[in-house]
Design an enzyme around this catalytic site. Structure first.
Site, PDB file in Angstrom:
ATOM      1  N   SER A 240       0.789  -1.206   0.000  1.00 46.60           N
ATOM      2  CA  SER A 240       0.000   0.000   0.000  1.00 46.60           C
ATOM      3  C   SER A 240       0.833   1.274   0.000  1.00 46.60           C
ATOM      4  CB  SER A 240      -0.948  -0.041   1.193  1.00 46.60           C
ATOM      5  OG  SER A 240      -2.042   0.787   0.976  1.00 46.60           O
TER       6      SER A 240
ATOM      7  N   ASP B 168       9.384   5.216 -10.871  1.00 49.48           N
ATOM      8  CA  ASP B 168       8.936   5.885 -12.099  1.00 49.48           C
ATOM      9  C   ASP B 168       9.783   7.116 -12.413  1.00 49.48           C
ATOM     10  OD1 ASP B 168       7.019   3.988 -12.389  1.00 49.48           O
ATOM     11  OD2 ASP B 168       5.298   5.331 -12.214  1.00 49.48           O
TER      12      ASP B 168
ATOM     13  N   LYS C 267      -1.201  -4.101  -2.991  1.00 46.60           N
ATOM     14  CA  LYS C 267      -2.454  -3.478  -2.540  1.00 46.60           C
ATOM     15  C   LYS C 267      -2.525  -2.070  -3.091  1.00 46.60           C
ATOM     16  CE  LYS C 267      -5.303  -2.102   1.326  1.00 46.60           C
ATOM     17  NZ  LYS C 267      -5.326  -0.654   1.054  1.00 46.60           N
TER      18      LYS C 267
END
Length: 447
Positions: A314, A325, A339
């Site tokens: 999460s 990224d 999650k």
């Protein structure tokens, strides 16, 4: 006034066990009004398209009457209706739940990082209770419980088919009281028992130290309300203790079940100077949120390795995905938990609340983590480190009549190495590899 809080975790409850979760974390700071999703009333057009399901409501009333009239023992209306609400939520997804006053209070307490229980984040898989991650320095971690372990029995009673609520109730208890868990580790593993004593769990969200001179280490155990601020302080202290600059940093998110969304954004922002950090998509008003980095860089561009594993969930995946990224650091370890949903806590009357999945989150490049997880840039599995000495070896300088070094300098014969203090990376293969990578990055940067 309706208060909305965002949760990021794998369990369905953040309870005394450290089930903060959905595991993910704990809960979030109350967002500004502009960021707080709230249910929108249905429009007349929507109501026309979705009339009340009268037949189903009649069936519900009939079932209620039949149970009250014919069940072997008397059952009051309040119990039946609360059970109906719980069933309605539990069948949505593993993380939505109805919280009674005690559970709601325990969820709130978990935000402060102190609560009673065993210190494990859990989820449900194939009808079994599964350990998402043990929390550092708790009875669970000290007993050797690992992420991925299946809890097949609690005090000798099978957990197969138990709801998350029931499992949590069985594992809760007074600090100092004993509990026995039967675990299965790995595919085809044999069941084994672990005896634990419940305790008041005090979670230190951020820990930091030096691995070697100039190479810092920051571990985040879970994302609490103040985690972003604590990481900023840890970075500043590491720099100060090393004459103002670091050679490299390991950010350890392994076995981090997640937690507060805003804290995850703050932590990622410490390492980024611009661009998107995370965005969410949902159906209710203001659920489509976007969080971007500000120009300040608390890390000062230090070479970074981020450690993740199957217990990273999460909010931890938000940080890892954003840094990956933006190519801000190298992710190392194993695939994360997967999650990618956001839970909002909606207080109700009578000190009760709904914990409802209201949105999915996405990394800056538009990746959804849900049920897939983050794949590290460099896969390094967990391994046991066994130190091996040089043994009885000899060098040229030990031989009688050896030639000296023509360039000067003292001879270096073999000898017994001096004993050194144990280091964190000595027994942690993944951390050791992260440090080696940082050293390599530091060498290439200095040339």
């Amino acid at each position: 006034m309706l208060h909305v809080r965002h949760l990021l975790r794998p369990t369905s409850l953040a309870l005394a066990l450290s089930l903060i979760a959905g595991s993910g974390g704990a809960w979030a700071q109350q967002p500004p009004a502009s960021m707080a999703p709230a249910p929108m009333p249905a429009t007349p057009a929507a109501q026309a398209k979705a009339p009340l399901p009268l037949d189903e409501l009649r069936t519900f009333a009939e079932v209620l009457d039949r149970i009250k009239a014919a069940y072997v023992e008397p059952v009051d209306d309040k119990t039946l209706l609360e059970n109906a609400i719980k069933g309605m939520l539990s069948n949505l997804d593993p993380h939505s739940a109805y919280l009674d006053p005690q559970e709601f209070e325990e969820l709130q307490e978990s935000t402060s990082g102190e609560f009673g229980g065993l210190g494990i984040e859990v989820g449900v898989e194939d009808g079994f209770i599964k350990v998402v991650s043990p929390i550092d320095d708790t009875p669970a971690s000290k007993a050797g419980i690992e992420a991925g372990d299946l809890i097949v029995k609690i005090d000798g009673q099978p957990t197969k088919g138990l709801s998350m609520m029931d499992a949590v109730d069985k594992m809760r208890g007074k600090p100092g009281s004993k509990i026995s868990l039967t675990l299965v580790r790995g595919e085809g593993g044999k069941p084994f028992d672990v005896e634990l004593a419940r305790a008041v769990i005090k979670v230190q969200s951020v820990k930091s130290q030096f691995l070697e001179k100039g190479f810092g280490y920051v571990r985040i155990t879970q994302f609490q309300i103040n985690t972003g601020e604590e990481v900023g302080k840890a970075l500043a202290k590491l720099r100060k203790d090393n004459n103002g600059k670091l050679k490299g940093l390991v950010l350890d998110l392994r076995n981090n079940p997640g937690g507060v969304l805003q804290s995850a954004v703050e932590v990622a922002d410490h390492f980024l100077t611009d661009g998107l950090i995370v965005y969410t998509k949902g159906r209710i008003a203001n659920s489509e949120l976007r969080f971007s980095a500000d120009p300040a860089d608390a890390s000062e561009g230090v070479p970074l390795v981020v450690l993740i594993n199957g217990g990273s969930a999460s909010a931890a995946e938000i940080v890892a995905g954003a840094l990956q990224d933006h190519k801000r650091g190298v992710l190392m370890g194993t695939d994360s938990f997967g999650k990618g949903s956001v839970q909002t806590v909606l207080p109700l009357n009578n000190d009760r609340a709904l914990k409802l999945t209201t949105a999915l989150y996405f990394t800056p490049n538009g990746r959804s983590i849900q049920a897939q997880g983050i794949v590290p840039d460099i896969e390094v599995a967990r391994a046991k480190v066994t130190p091996e000495g040089d043994g009885e070896t000899f060098k040229e300088a030990d031989l009688a009549g050896h030639l000296g070094n023509g360039n000067g300098g003292a001879d270096k014969p073999s000898g017994h190495p001096s004993k050194t203090e144990p280091r964190l990376q000595d027994d942690d293969y993944q951390l050791n590899q992260a440090l080696n990578l940082l050293k390599g990055l530091n060498l290439t940067r200095s040339k």
